[in-house]
Design an enzyme around this catalytic site. Structure first.
Site, PDB file in Angstrom:
ATOM      1  N   THR A 228     -26.848 -25.062 -42.662  1.00  0.00           N
ATOM      2  CA  THR A 228     -25.488 -25.294 -42.189  1.00  0.00           C
ATOM      3  C   THR A 228     -24.491 -24.468 -42.973  1.00  0.00           C
ATOM      4  O   THR A 228     -24.742 -24.092 -44.120  1.00  0.00           O
ATOM      5  CB  THR A 228     -25.075 -26.768 -42.363  1.00  0.00           C
ATOM      6  OG1 THR A 228     -25.063 -27.081 -43.766  1.00  0.00           O
ATOM      7  CG2 THR A 228     -25.997 -27.704 -41.618  1.00  0.00           C
ATOM      8  N   ASP A 229     -23.354 -24.195 -42.343  1.00  0.00           N
ATOM      9  CA  ASP A 229     -22.205 -23.794 -43.138  1.00  0.00           C
ATOM     10  C   ASP A 229     -21.895 -24.971 -44.058  1.00  0.00           C
ATOM     11  O   ASP A 229     -22.257 -26.116 -43.765  1.00  0.00           O
ATOM     12  CB  ASP A 229     -21.009 -23.474 -42.241  1.00  0.00           C
ATOM     13  CG  ASP A 229     -20.016 -22.555 -42.922  1.00  0.00           C
ATOM     14  OD1 ASP A 229     -20.011 -22.498 -44.169  1.00  0.00           O
ATOM     15  OD2 ASP A 229     -19.219 -21.911 -42.219  1.00  0.00           O
ATOM     16  N   TRP A 230     -21.250 -24.701 -45.177  1.00  0.00           N
ATOM     17  CA  TRP A 230     -21.092 -25.718 -46.213  1.00  0.00           C
ATOM     18  C   TRP A 230     -20.242 -26.891 -45.697  1.00  0.00           C
ATOM     19  O   TRP A 230     -19.051 -26.755 -45.452  1.00  0.00           O
ATOM     20  CB  TRP A 230     -20.481 -25.089 -47.456  1.00  0.00           C
ATOM     21  CG  TRP A 230     -21.482 -24.617 -48.465  1.00  0.00           C
ATOM     22  CD1 TRP A 230     -21.454 -24.849 -49.813  1.00  0.00           C
ATOM     23  CD2 TRP A 230     -22.679 -23.841 -48.251  1.00  0.00           C
ATOM     24  NE1 TRP A 230     -22.542 -24.283 -50.431  1.00  0.00           N
ATOM     25  CE2 TRP A 230     -23.313 -23.653 -49.500  1.00  0.00           C
ATOM     26  CE3 TRP A 230     -23.278 -23.301 -47.122  1.00  0.00           C
ATOM     27  CZ2 TRP A 230     -24.508 -22.952 -49.654  1.00  0.00           C
ATOM     28  CZ3 TRP A 230     -24.469 -22.592 -47.254  1.00  0.00           C
ATOM     29  CH2 TRP A 230     -25.064 -22.433 -48.513  1.00  0.00           C
TER      30      TRP A 230
END
Length: 757
Positions: A228-230
């Site tokens: 995932t993106d953070w």
């Protein structure tokens, strides 16, 4: 590490922990099984490794290193070899700093010029973005470091990027917003891909099985892991089932516990968890096998990296205008440098890509070091809010200009204008800069403007200045590179990787960006960037692919190895390029494909090939391209895949979208019959567009036509009567043959039965 054996020995809790991250930059290790932590690091235009307190927006400091030109500048080089070398250079630094994976590059399309993060993205064109990204990824991974391209997908604005819903139709999604990712996955096989925050057609990307499994893995053959993106992780069970492998940052005890609970309750099959664990461990194992025992970065490696950063900056700079041979500058002229950016240049963007630079050159010091006869006036102050003070700075610059032979104004967007986290409100420069340039350009002296910007800007003064050199965001070596280009030690060779419109409202996404509540409807469809401007016949300030040189190039002798082809053939196209000017230079030769008389709405032309060629003065080279079926295809929703329409296509080669130098026509025949169900209301011409329709209905219509030929045209319907009758006949539903008594209803139904069976 034997991955299969390790997975079989891991407890469910250990597996769930691996999928949930350890901290901001590491995965969880399993010491008892010899599984080490896996370290990731922000990029992509430098290494943002944080040794202290970690964050994802560049708020806390990172190690000092070299900042390279941003993706927007790299793409404007149109140089895949340069992109590959950048990847290799960063891969080597990752090895020196014990980093296993670099987060980048960004492949999101530049749907609007005001997306705040456009400097991190390559282009408005998916083919260019895909090819540059593939080379960059290949370069990183050639050094044994995993690449993590981002943000997958339809993540084209900063406003509410963590919650917004991108509404995109199937054709537009695949043809525009997924093509760059597809090219990159198939060409360079990245070890990881980062999914975006946003929703796509109502489903968050982290939970989107269609995107993460059906498209990415099953259709394209991706075999890495998805992270995932953070902070983008949503539902643990849905994510694992959809094909999400790793949620970052950690620790995410809630995510870990949710996976364990879902498996223990029978809601989630442990085999799906095993798949995700295997994807991560395979990538980790690959980095371990390719680990290089090298020492940390040194003064020598930094100097080598800086030299390459300068080369990249030079290759990506674009000479937008050069009237009256204002450039290159001459040593016998007194030059006035004007503008804050001459001494403190804007050279990178803000946010997670922000690099802690060890050294940044500026044009003023670089020119002085080379003994150039220059003076300086501030002209403007990006932090100044006082109108009177701005006026004084401007008047001081005008006064200083009276003593100079030529003026070079350094202008551009301050860091506060474009950044991760927010979008721009317009495409204008700060007003004090526009006023300054306008006044200086009317003093009767040659005026050159050097731009520092990560995305397009309006230039209301363009007609009154002599030259514009667009450095974009050129990295640490911006000053040295600018001076080399201004004085002609290096010949500009960059080309615009995105269109520069006259005004923001010209952009096709204008009415739907950023969308109500941050939920954009991609109503412009496939018509983004130059695809729209050309179809609309709307002039732009500077066209996609545009870029001048200090020398001149001529094109001739375009050839194709076959005039007639099928969608299973590879077509070879060649053209001669000749440097007819006085200087050695590089030219970006661009190939566009344009369909003739398509039955569906398609862009007038699309980039399908490019190459950068270096030529000495008087030298000529033959440039060759190979085109496969995708060069002629559009995405057809009836088959959920790309399809080549039978017909004639113009192959165009030139120096930009609006500067086509050579054209050749070929015919391409499709080997696929599109599925179609015919009913009473299907127009006759649609039936005849199919081979089966021609076979079944053709003979019937031939007999009807023969009967009609025996009837005399008495001219009662006027001069256009015959054409009217033909058009009406072809466009009417087949049941109208019965309505007009030409066939019976039973005969029409019999024809339809043959067509559908």
């Amino acid at each position: 590490m034997e991955v299969k054996d390790v997975v079989s020995k891991m407890t469910l809790q250990e597996k769930a922990a691996l999928l949930s991250g350890k901290d901001f930059w590491h995965t969880e290790g399993t010491e008892r099984l010899g599984v080490p932590e896996f370290m990731m690091c922000d990029g992509p235009n430098g290494l943002r490794k944080q040794d202290g307190e970690a964050d994802h927006l560049g708020l806390n400091s990172s190690i000092k290193t070299v900042c390279y030109p941003t993706a927007s500048t790299v793409a404007s080089s149109f140089d895949v070899d340069m992109a590959r070398r950048l990847g290799q250079t960063l891969g080597k630094e990752c090895q020196r700093e014990n980093v296993s994976m670099l987060l980048g590059p960004g492949l999101n399309m530049k749907r609007s010029p005001i997306c705040g993060r456009n400097f991190e993205y390559y282009s408005e064109d998916p083919y260019l973005a895909g090819k540059i990204a593939a080379a960059y990824v290949e370069g990183i991974q050639s050094e044994g470091v995993a690449a993590c391209p981002k943000h997958f997908a339809a993540n084209n604005q900063e406003y509410r990027r963590m919650s917004g819903n991108s509404v995109v139709d199937e054709r537009t999604l695949h043809e525009i917003y997924l093509t760059a990712f597809e090219i990159m996955v198939k060409d360079s096989h990245p070890k990881s891909i980062m999914c975006a925050y946003n929703q796509l057609n109502g489903t968050y990307l982290s939970d989107n099985k269609y995107m993460l499994t059906d498209v990415l893995r099953d259709k394209w053959g991706f075999d890495g892991f998805v992270v995932t993106d953070w902070g983008a992780g949503k539902d643990a069970k849905k994510g694992v089932e959809a094909g999400l492998d790793l949620v970052m940052p950690g620790p995410r005890k809630d995510h870990e516990d949710a996976i364990v609970a879902a498996v223990e309750s029978g809601e989630l099959e442990e085999s799906k968890v095993d798949e995700a664990v295997t994807h991560i461990l395979n990538a980790l194992n690959w980095t371990l096998e390719n680990k290089k025992n090298v020492g940390p970065s040194t003064e020598a490696t930094r100097a080598e990296d800086y030299a390459f950063a300068k080369e990249l900056a030079e290759g990506g700079a674009i000479l937008l205008k050069n009237d009256n041979k204002a450039l290159p500058l001459k040593d016998d002229r007194k030059i006035l440098f004007v503008g804050e950016f001459a001494k403190t240049p804007r050279y990178q963007g803000s946010g997670s890509s922000h690099i802690n630079s060890a050294f940044v050159s500026n044009a003023y010091d670089s020119a002085i070091a080379l003994g150039k006869d220059i003076s300086f006036a501030m002209g403007y102050d990006t932090k100044c809010k006082d109108v009177k003070d701005s006026y004084i700075l401007r008047e001081e610059a005008v006064e200083a200009a009276t003593e100079a032979d030529e003026i070079v104004v350094f202008a551009g967007l301050p860091a506060s204008y474009e950044s991760e986290g927010f979008d721009r409100s317009d495409i204008n420069l700060p007003p004090e800069q526009d006023k300054l340039i306008d006044e200086l350009s009317h003093l009767g002296k040659k005026t050159v403007v050097v731009m520092h910007n990560g995305s397009p800007v309006a230039m209301p003064w363009i007609d009154s200045v002599d030259a514009v050199l667009d450095m974009q965001l050129a990295g640490d070596a911006v000053g040295d590179a600018t001076v080399a280009l201004l004085w002609g030690d290096v010949n500009p060779s960059g080309k615009l990787s995105e269109s520069y419109p006259f005004k923001l409202s010209d952009n096709p996404s204008f009415l739907n960006f950023p969308g109500d509540g941050g939920n954009p409807v991609y109503a412009e469809g496939v018509y983004i960037g130059y695809r729209y401007y050309e179809k609309k016949r709307l002039p732009v300030l500077f066209a996609f692919g545009h870029g001048l040189s200090y020398t001149e190039f001529e094109y001739s002798n375009i050839t194709v190895d076959k005039d007639n082809a099928t969608d299973e053939d590879t077509i070879e196209v060649s053209v001669d390029v000749w440097n007819v000017g006085r200087y050695k230079g590089k030219e970006v030769v661009q190939l566009y494909v344009s369909p003739e008389n398509s039955k569906i709405s398609r862009p007038y032309k699309e980039l399908k090939g490019f190459t950068k060629v270096e030529l000495d003065s008087g030298e000529k080279k033959t440039v060759t391209f190979k085109l496969d079926s995708r060069a002629f295809a559009y995405y057809e929703t009836r088959i959920h895949d790309f399809y080549v329409e039978s017909g004639d296509y113009n192959i165009m080669i030139g120096a930009s979208t609006i500067d086509i130098r050579q054209t050749v026509k070929i015919h391409v025949e499709s080997s696929i019959e599109l599925p179609m169900t015919f009913d009473r209301f299907t127009p006759i011409e649609d039936i005849l567009d199919t081979k089966k329709g021609q076979m079944v209905l053709g003979p019937v219509l031939q007999k009807i036509g023969e009967g009609m030929e025996n009837q005399e045209d008495d001219g009662s319907m006027g001069e256009g009567g015959a054409e009217m009758m033909t058009k009406m006949f072809m466009e009417m539903p087949i049941i109208n043959l019965a309505s007009f008594g030409i066939l019976t209803t039973e005969q029409v139904d019999g024809i339809l039965s043959q067509l559908n069976n």
